[in-house]
Design a protein around this motif. Structure first.
Motif, mmCIF file in Angstrom:
data_model
loop_
_atom_site.group_PDB
_atom_site.id
_atom_site.type_symbol
_atom_site.label_atom_id
_atom_site.label_comp_id
_atom_site.label_asym_id
_atom_site.label_seq_id
_atom_site.Cartn_x
_atom_site.Cartn_y
_atom_site.Cartn_z
ATOM 1 N N PRO A 1 0.825 -1.214 0.000
ATOM 2 C CA PRO A 1 0.000 0.000 0.000
ATOM 3 C C PRO A 1 0.859 1.264 0.000
ATOM 4 N N GLN A 2 0.285 2.327 -0.541
ATOM 5 C CA GLN A 2 0.918 3.642 -0.474
ATOM 6 C C GLN A 2 1.005 4.043 0.997
ATOM 7 N N PHE A 3 2.048 4.760 1.365
ATOM 8 C CA PHE A 3 2.133 5.280 2.727
ATOM 9 C C PHE A 3 0.993 6.274 2.945
ATOM 10 N N PRO A 4 0.481 6.336 4.180
ATOM 11 C CA PRO A 4 -0.569 7.326 4.451
ATOM 12 C C PRO A 4 -0.011 8.743 4.329
ATOM 13 N N ASP A 5 -0.892 9.708 4.226
ATOM 14 C CA ASP A 5 -0.493 11.114 4.213
ATOM 15 C C ASP A 5 0.342 11.379 5.466
ATOM 16 N N HIS A 6 1.557 11.873 5.266
ATOM 17 C CA HIS A 6 2.495 12.031 6.384
ATOM 18 C C HIS A 6 1.975 12.975 7.463
ATOM 19 N N ASP A 7 1.445 14.113 7.059
ATOM 20 C CA ASP A 7 0.980 15.084 8.049
ATOM 21 C C ASP A 7 -0.172 14.528 8.875
ATOM 22 N N GLU A 8 -1.130 13.888 8.205
ATOM 23 C CA GLU A 8 -2.278 13.322 8.921
ATOM 24 C C GLU A 8 -1.835 12.180 9.841
ATOM 25 N N TYR A 9 -0.934 11.336 9.349
ATOM 26 C CA TYR A 9 -0.486 10.201 10.151
ATOM 27 C C TYR A 9 0.334 10.666 11.359
ATOM 28 N N LYS B 1 0.005 13.539 12.895
ATOM 29 C CA LYS B 1 -0.962 14.121 13.843
ATOM 30 C C LYS B 1 -1.672 13.003 14.605
ATOM 31 N N LEU B 2 -2.068 11.954 13.905
ATOM 32 C CA LEU B 2 -2.716 10.812 14.548
ATOM 33 C C LEU B 2 -1.804 10.198 15.610
ATOM 34 N N ALA B 3 -0.530 10.047 15.278
ATOM 35 C CA ALA B 3 0.440 9.471 16.217
ATOM 36 C C ALA B 3 0.524 10.305 17.484
ATOM 37 N N ILE B 4 0.693 11.592 17.318
ATOM 38 C CA ILE B 4 0.875 12.478 18.464
ATOM 39 C C ILE B 4 -0.406 12.568 19.282
ATOM 40 N N ASP B 5 -1.549 12.681 18.608
ATOM 41 C CA ASP B 5 -2.835 12.745 19.325
ATOM 42 C C ASP B 5 -3.121 11.452 20.082
ATOM 43 N N THR B 6 -2.853 10.313 19.447
ATOM 44 C CA THR B 6 -3.131 9.018 20.054
ATOM 45 C C THR B 6 -2.271 8.775 21.292
ATOM 46 N N LEU B 7 -1.030 9.223 21.247
ATOM 47 C CA LEU B 7 -0.086 8.923 22.327
ATOM 48 C C LEU B 7 0.053 10.050 23.348
ATOM 49 N N GLU B 8 -0.725 11.089 23.184
ATOM 50 C CA GLU B 8 -0.629 12.261 24.058
ATOM 51 C C GLU B 8 -0.793 11.911 25.532
ATOM 52 N N LYS B 9 -1.688 10.982 25.848
ATOM 53 C CA LYS B 9 -1.981 10.659 27.250
ATOM 54 C C LYS B 9 -0.939 9.743 27.896
ATOM 55 N N TYR B 10 -0.024 9.199 27.110
ATOM 56 C CA TYR B 10 0.998 8.290 27.633
ATOM 57 C C TYR B 10 2.226 9.074 28.088
ATOM 58 N N THR B 11 2.926 8.513 29.085
ATOM 59 C CA THR B 11 4.178 9.143 29.508
ATOM 60 C C THR B 11 5.238 8.919 28.437
ATOM 61 N N VAL B 12 6.231 9.757 28.443
ATOM 62 C CA VAL B 12 7.310 9.609 27.467
ATOM 63 C C VAL B 12 8.045 8.287 27.679
ATOM 64 N N HIS B 13 8.175 7.868 28.923
ATOM 65 C CA HIS B 13 8.875 6.612 29.210
ATOM 66 C C HIS B 13 8.089 5.400 28.694
ATOM 67 N N THR B 14 6.765 5.489 28.731
ATOM 68 C CA THR B 14 5.931 4.428 28.151
ATOM 69 C C THR B 14 6.108 4.401 26.637
#
Length: 148
Positions: free
Chosen positions: A66-74, A76-89
């Motif tokens: 598959p084509q890679f997803p749109d970099h900017d959207e992906y 943002k998804l990464a950062i939004d999804t992991l926002e609640k986790y500690t950096v060490h996690t």
């Protein structure tokens, strides 16, 4: 292990070393309008996760991945999804995922060639990983620059 895979593994050491740094430092942006080190690690982790779950399982001779997803959207998804986790996690998730990705991609036979999306270029598992080496190096340089 090939030089390419070795270099890809070196990012593990650089990220693991961040476990010894106070979390508050890793939450600071690396510059004006830039991501924090936590967000950079989340970004690296999420791309590894995508490659592990989506790309590597489809690597077979003559396959069209598959084509890679749109970099900017992906990103943002990464950062939004992991926002609640500690950096060490997130560091732990990155280390586990990078190790698994390395293990699985090294097991793809070297004579397997595939394309990605609408591209005509043929990749091997090793040339696929090479795409990410400069990307990793860029982000590790950013992290190290902030820590100095």
């Amino acid at each position: 292990m090939s030089k390419t895979f070795q270099q890809f593994a070196e990012t593990l050491n650089a990220v693991q070393m961040l476990s010894n740094i106070d979390e508050s430092i890793l939450l600071e942006p690396i510059g004006e309008g830039k991501w924090s080190q936590k967000e950079i690690i989340a970004h690296l982790y999420y791309w590894d996760k995508f490659n592990l779950e989506v790309m590597v399982p489809k690597m077979s001779d003559g396959a069209n991945l598959p084509q890679f997803p749109d970099h900017d959207e992906y990103n943002k998804l990464a950062i939004d999804t992991l926002e609640k986790y500690t950096v060490h996690t997130i560091i732990q998730y990155f280390v586990e995922t990078r190790n698994e990705l390395l293990q699985k991609i090294k097991n793809v036979p070297s004579d397997i060639k595939f394309t990605i999306g609408k591209g005509k270029r043929q990749y091997s598992a090793e040339s696929f990983i090479k795409m990410f080496l400069k990307h990793d190096a860029h982000h590790i340089e950013q992290i190290n620059g902030k820590l100095k």
